[in-house]
Design a protein around this motif. Structure first.
Motif, mmCIF file in Angstrom:
data_model
loop_
_atom_site.group_PDB
_atom_site.id
_atom_site.type_symbol
_atom_site.label_atom_id
_atom_site.label_comp_id
_atom_site.label_asym_id
_atom_site.label_seq_id
_atom_site.Cartn_x
_atom_site.Cartn_y
_atom_site.Cartn_z
ATOM 1 N N THR A 500 15.219 31.155 15.033
ATOM 2 C CA THR A 500 15.446 30.884 13.615
ATOM 3 C C THR A 500 16.764 31.494 13.155
ATOM 4 N N HIS A 507 15.435 28.404 7.197
ATOM 5 C CA HIS A 507 14.904 27.873 8.457
ATOM 6 C C HIS A 507 13.435 27.458 8.405
ATOM 7 N N ALA A 511 11.574 25.015 11.132
ATOM 8 C CA ALA A 511 10.708 25.773 12.039
ATOM 9 C C ALA A 511 9.270 25.272 11.960
ATOM 10 N N ASN A 527 7.481 32.257 17.025
ATOM 11 C CA ASN A 527 8.377 32.292 15.872
ATOM 12 C C ASN A 527 8.557 33.736 15.407
#
Length: 610
Positions: A500, A507, A511, A527
């Motif tokens: 990210t 983002h 994402a 993530n």
């Protein structure tokens, strides 16, 4: 309004203070919204709403707005030709449809318990997909004079008829009702084996004289639907099958009206509610015309709607309850005479008592609590539905004519003509499924990798060898199966690192999109959120592939540098979430409209997932 401006007693002027809107006003507002969103090109010369139009697999254009200017043929009245508005003429209130439940458990004792439970809790008829030798045990305690039984006996329909009718001892012949379910054409479509129509027609001719309420033959449209066909293809093949049976039945000694009375049509109801409503209405119109030109009285089509097996998923099967509810609603609004809601776990194996109860109560709520059957043809008069019904009836008629040009439905099956047409539609549908233009909630959209699997005993194997049976979710579910096997062998799922870029607001959208897409293939996204050092976070993740997620601006400024760092840290591939562009070091792109299946298969191969 009175001259003084006072409202006339008992009269309510709704929206009287507003100027009436016009199509031109609506178009102007639509153009403004599309222009603001960037979806309307500066030099676009057509009507702006054309950018919002859709198209069915039968080539029918679906407009975003229908008005009284959109004309369709008069639909007539309920209970009279062309039967668009329904096959029954009962006043202003319908008694409701026949709530029919399917039973396919090979253990007759289990089937008996389930059948009695269904009949005690709202079901009004039974559909048996079990061996004829099990009928007596499966129907023990069932009052056959009150609960019609419809069979699916395969090629054993002669013996099935004998075994079933023996159970009607003591019931007057004039009150014996239900269906034998003979369907040689459906067997040909399912198995690839040629079955003569004459024996089924001769059986029907014999039984019709003695049992006036018993139908011997079913016209099953599900083989054509489950092969990936369109709505018009399902209808065209079904009415072509009906015509083949009319020919065989009249050759066996029945007149056209008697022959038509021997047929029940089984059609799929899907979660596309408007197409399902229009399909059932269009089917009655087409069949009415066929019986009329065949020399008989125009007949309404006896319809048994079944919630689509093709739309059912094995993953996140609970969502199937929602799909079935919408499909059942559409079948009821469309005027089906009988409806079967398949249990939500039907794609996994034999249903349990809970799933059967939910399937049964789905109909009961619509009938008893929502009063869905309290109005005849509730969709009638809708400019959209009337136009869609007309377009679908014409598309179905064209399909029927093409099949007849091949020599009829049996010849079209034997030559491969029908299979080729269905395969072409399945290829087009598969392309839209792969690009997620036809999303599948819980599978291709919003999957849940942590879901607990639903376990069921395996259902009896189905006959095959003819037209294929497909489910819309099957390609994605195969990828999930590979991920599960990898998890079982290695203790973890295949991973992908979401690199990210920038702050959370920059983002999050991409994402989230990327995470959703990768999970559809069983790939677990890692993530880290907003981090200062993406490369260090990648090394700590244990992933071998990374996907950049950020804004176009952050890509322009940092994509090349971050991709190079990820490569040095051991990334086998670096993807980017966004439209393709010139970004050195990027192996591929994931974006709305990309072929998700191609992307996911490639990633699993790179990750060594078998």
């Amino acid at each position: 309004m009175s001259p003084s401006g006072a409202t006339t007693p008992g009269h309510l002027d709704l929206a009287a203070e507003f100027e009436p809107g016009t199509r031109a006003d609506w178009q102007r507002l639509v153009a403004g919204v599309l222009r603001k969103s960037g979806a309307l090109p500066e030099n676009f010369a057509g009507a702006p709403e054309h950018l919002l139009a859709g198209r069915t697999y039968d080539g029918i254009d679906l407009q975003p707005l229908y008005t009284a200017e959109d004309q369709a043929p008069p639909p007539g009245f309920p209970g009279v030709p062309p039967f668009v508005r329904g096959g029954r003429p009962e006043g202003s209130v319908r008694a409701g449809w026949d709530l029919r439940t399917l039973h396919a458990d090979p253990d007759p004792a289990v089937t008996n318990r389930a059948a009695l439970a269904d009949l005690s809790n709202g079901a009004t008829s039974l559909w048996l997909r079990i061996p004829a030798a099990h009928y007596a045990a499966a129907l023990d305690g069932v009052h056959l004079d009150l609960a019609p039984v419809v069979l699916e006996p395969g090629e054993d329909y002669e013996n099935a008829a004998k075994n079933l009718l023996e159970l009607f001892a003591g019931v007057p012949d004039s009150e014996v009702s239900g269906g034998i379910g003979a369907d040689p054409v459906g067997l040909r479509a399912r198995t690839g084996d040629r079955h003569d129509l004459a024996p089924a027609a001769e059986l029907a001719a014999r039984l019709a004289k003695r049992y006036p309420k018993l139908r011997t033959i079913v016209v099953d449209g599900l083989p054509f639907h489950e092969a990936g066909g369109s709505d018009a293809q399902e209808l065209g093949a079904s009415v072509a099958t009906g015509v083949a049976y009319l020919r065989a039945l009249t050759a066996a000694g029945l007149n056209v009206d008697e022959a038509a009375a021997q047929l029940e049509f089984r059609l799929a109801a899907t979660a596309d509610q408007f197409l399902t409503i229009a399909k059932l209405r269009a089917a009655r119109r087409v069949w009415s015309r066929i019986t009329e030109v065949s020399g008989g009285t125009a007949h309404g089509m006896r319809q048994h709607a079944v919630t689509s097996p093709a739309m059912l998923t094995q993953r996140d099967p609970w969502v199937n309850m929602v799909r079935a509810t919408v499909a059942c609603f559409a079948a009821g609004v469309g005027g089906a005479d009988a409806v079967t809601v398949l249990p939500f776990d039907a794609a996994i194996g034999l249903p349990d008592s809970f799933s059967r109860r939910i399937a049964r109560n789905t109909q009961s709520i619509l009938l008893e609590e929502s009063r869905l059957a309290g109005v005849i043809d509730p969709a009638g008069g809708s400019w959209y539905v009337e136009n869609l019904t007309d377009a679908l009836a014409n598309a179905a008629w064209r399909e029927f004519v093409e099949i007849e040009r091949q020599g009829g439905v049996v010849a079209a099956l034997d030559s491969g003509f029908l299979a080729d047409r269905l395969a072409a539609t399945w290829a087009a549908r598969s392309a839209r499924l792969a690009t997620r233009q036809d999303p599948i909630t819980g599978v291709s959209e919003f999957p849940n990798l942590a879901e607990e699997p639903v376990e069921r005993p395996p259902a009896p194997s189905v006959v095959d060898g003819g037209l294929p049976r497909v489910r819309y979710a099957q390609s994605y579910e195969r990828l999930r199966d590979r991920s599960d096997a990898h998890l079982a062998e290695h203790g973890e799922r295949p991973k992908i690192f979401l690199a990210t870029l920038g702050p959370l607001a920059a983002h999050t959208a991409r994402a989230t999109f990327a995470s959703n897409l990768f999970q559809a293939g069983g790939i677990e996204p890692v993530n880290p959120g907003a981090v200062d050092d993406v490369v260090t976070a990648f090394r700590a993740s244990g992933a071998r592939i990374a996907c950049l997620c950020g804004s176009d601006r952050s890509y322009a400024e940092h994509a090349e540098q971050v991709a190079a760092g990820l490569r040095e840290a051991g990334a086998a591939e670096v993807l980017l979430a966004g439209k393709p562009g010139e970004y050195p070091g990027i192996n591929g792109f994931v974006h709305a409209g990309c072929d998700a299946l191609v992307v996911l298969r490639g990633l699993l191969e790179t990750l060594g997932v078998k």
